[in-house]
Design a protein around this motif. Sequence first.
Motif, short mmCIF file in Angstrom:
data_model
loop_
_atom_site.label_atom_id
_atom_site.label_comp_id
_atom_site.label_asym_id
_atom_site.label_seq_id
_atom_site.Cartn_x
_atom_site.Cartn_y
_atom_site.Cartn_z
N CYS A 82 0.82 -1.21 0.00
CA CYS A 82 0.00 0.00 0.00
C CYS A 82 0.86 1.26 0.00
O CYS A 82 0.50 2.25 -0.65
CB CYS A 82 -0.92 0.02 1.22
N LEU A 83 1.97 1.25 0.74
CA LEU A 83 2.81 2.46 0.82
C LEU A 83 3.38 2.80 -0.55
O LEU A 83 3.38 3.97 -0.96
CB LEU A 83 3.95 2.26 1.83
N GLU A 84 3.83 1.74 -1.25
CA GLU A 84 4.35 1.95 -2.60
C GLU A 84 3.25 2.48 -3.53
O GLU A 84 3.46 3.37 -4.34
CB GLU A 84 4.83 0.59 -3.14
N LEU A 95 2.74 6.22 -5.57
CA LEU A 95 2.54 6.35 -7.01
C LEU A 95 1.29 7.17 -7.34
O LEU A 95 1.05 7.52 -8.49
CB LEU A 95 2.41 4.96 -7.66
N GLY A 96 0.48 7.44 -6.31
CA GLY A 96 -0.74 8.20 -6.53
C GLY A 96 -1.85 7.40 -7.16
O GLY A 96 -2.78 7.96 -7.74
N ASN A 97 -1.78 6.06 -7.03
CA ASN A 97 -2.87 5.23 -7.58
C ASN A 97 -4.15 5.44 -6.79
O ASN A 97 -4.12 5.63 -5.57
CB ASN A 97 -2.50 3.74 -7.47
N THR A 98 -5.27 5.33 -7.46
CA THR A 98 -6.55 5.23 -6.77
C THR A 98 -6.63 3.83 -6.17
O THR A 98 -6.32 2.85 -6.84
CB THR A 98 -7.71 5.41 -7.77
N CYS A 99 -7.04 3.75 -4.90
CA CYS A 99 -7.07 2.45 -4.23
C CYS A 99 -8.13 1.56 -4.88
O CYS A 99 -9.32 1.89 -4.89
CB CYS A 99 -7.38 2.62 -2.74
N VAL A 100 -7.69 0.40 -5.41
CA VAL A 100 -8.62 -0.48 -6.11
C VAL A 100 -9.60 -1.15 -5.15
O VAL A 100 -10.69 -1.56 -5.53
CB VAL A 100 -7.90 -1.57 -6.95
N PRO A 114 -2.11 -2.89 -8.85
CA PRO A 114 -3.02 -1.75 -8.76
C PRO A 114 -2.75 -0.69 -9.83
O PRO A 114 -3.68 -0.04 -10.29
CB PRO A 114 -2.74 -1.18 -7.35
N SER A 115 -1.49 -0.56 -10.26
CA SER A 115 -1.19 0.39 -11.33
C SER A 115 -1.83 -0.02 -12.64
O SER A 115 -1.99 0.80 -13.54
CB SER A 115 0.33 0.53 -11.52
#
Lengths: 265, 438
Positions: free
Chosen positions: A169-171, A175-180, A202-203
């Motif tokens: 999760c920290l990584e 990266l600024g991903n929206t949490c899936v 997630p990316s």
Amino acid sequence: MGRKHPKPKLAVWKFASCDGCQLSILDCEDELLDIAGAVEIAYFPEATRAVVKGPYDISLVEGSVTTPHDAERIHKIRRASTVLITIGACATTGGIQALRNFTEVADYVRAVYPTPQYIETLSKSTPITDHVFVDFELRGCPINKLLLLELISAYLNGRKPVVPEYALCLECKRLGNTCVMVAHGAPCMGPVTQAGCGALCPSYNRPCYGCFGPKRTPNTGSLAEWWRHHRDMSEEELVRAFRGFNAWSEAFRRASEAHEQTTMK
Amino acid sequence: MADSKTRQIKVDYLARVEGEGGLQVKIRDDQVQEVHLRIFEPPRLFEGFLRGRHFTEAPDITARICGICPIAYQMSAVHAMENACGASVGGQLRALRRLMYCGEWIESHALHVFMLHAPDFLGYEDAIQMSHMHPELVKDALYVKKVGNEIVSLLGGREIHPVNARVGGFYKAPARERLNELVERLRWARDATREAADILARLEFPDFEQDYEFVALSHPDEYPFCEGRIVSNKGLDFPIEEFYDRIEEEQVPYSTALHSRIRGRGAYHVGPLARFNLNYEKLSAGAREAARAIGLEPPCRNPFKSILARAVEIIYAFDEALRIIEQYEPPPEPAIAVAPRAGVGHGCTEAPRGILYHRYRIDGEGIIRDARIAPPTAQNQKIMESDLRELIGRNIGDDEEKLTLKCEQAIRNYDPCISCSCHFLKLEIDRTGGPDPT
């Protein structure tokens, strides 16, 4: 022989595996010739016929122990190695082939081979650390080649390798991903999985499937509860979620066995 | 004490192949008695533990059979599952699958041609040793390989076990701009491969024509990756669903990989040479030009020239990748919905080493009830043994070191992937003369 080699000697060993983690070394296209300049590649049959006798300064071990012969061989390798590093999920937790550990291996052998008696295999696929002392375990299915380069240079320079042990999760956040999981309710293993891959799944808009294995102190029970509550996941689905490429890691094994017992009640 | 005709050769572990295996040869009175490719790669029992898994998990699980050709496993699995569920993926999603496969062919072929096989022809132990005398060739080769990997990483997140392929398509389709960024590097690497092919053409090839039955996929419009009928130069032409009606597998005590043969006929040859011979007209104009320029014409029956076929296929893969990128429009959705239904599905795709067949039976909930996988190296085992028998027979007078090297090179003609096949090599040549002691 017995001559002192000016460069540290690197050896690469294979046990039950897909060859992908050692291929990561050959996939360092920009760095490969530099690696060969910094260390003597003394044993690496996937890449070279040349064999330099041990002892070896660094041994990289890929794959899990699944045969009586391999259970003996790993001790010889340990004795010939100053530093022994396991690379990848097979060597570190037993790999996907450790799914046999949860069942009767003979059934699987019969499913694959018409003459099972020709096949010599152990009932369990086990990580290298179950057999010998391991200096460092590099996670991943496959490993991240950049972390392997970091690890080799750390050992060459006598410093501690910088390899994350925190949650994926920290990584992913960095990266600024929206949490899936929060946004789409996807059953993401990220909260209990060790970082290092670069939060790839997630990316790509899919939930993490835990190929780097459990992070330090994972709360698998809480995660399973969330999935059950928000996604209505069945016990069978929960068993499968934890029973992946690191199924035999202690944390994921306990989690899958707990849910399996629930299904049998 | 054995008489003067008794000689023994042992190579404990065949190098520059993927996986663990050996070769055992028995020679008596200068006659080859027995050739056994021993595969001691530990069995990992994939077909066993696939049972009970969800059909959507098959691409990621079977990718772990082989770190060298994970896309091949993912593609055979997704096509088999879509076949079982009555779904079909077309348009740009289908094109993206071909693009990802181009990346794998480039990466896997470049690794084998330049780093594993070329050292045999040039007399080096490995590519690093070769780089001292041929620095530009090795540097260019590494670049070509890297660009292949970049295609895979861009589409799949990483080179090995990429995460983006799924039943129905992809989790995320790339933006046009991202693919366009690859174009210049693809063109450069394509030209570098074309130049390197001229160097490969000047290698010394043993005179070793064999009457093979070549087997490959064949598609009416394109050089085959994921779809087509299974055809051969000796009259086979059948849909992939009939794979096990036409092909049988047998288990031998010295190998953890099953041996395949055509029912009623015997050994067959899969891989780049088979594809080239059976699909030459479908190659891009540039790849056909390269083949002509380096003297590779169908039918080529010399397995040592498989290195040239691989080089031509690298060029094809670059041409095809560039064509796909040029025509790319992001699809409206990254995947089509595929609902499970009870049934049997078949998938057969052209892995870098040859056809890779998957068959699954799934139930109405999408749970896998049965799985069967026929990897290319297992299919090539018998033909590798027959090549070795012939080669050793012809070179029986050679000293052990020379003969060993020739055998290893002949095995590497097939770019064997033992991790796959077992689902390979230790050379042991046992020469005896006089009466059989047993």
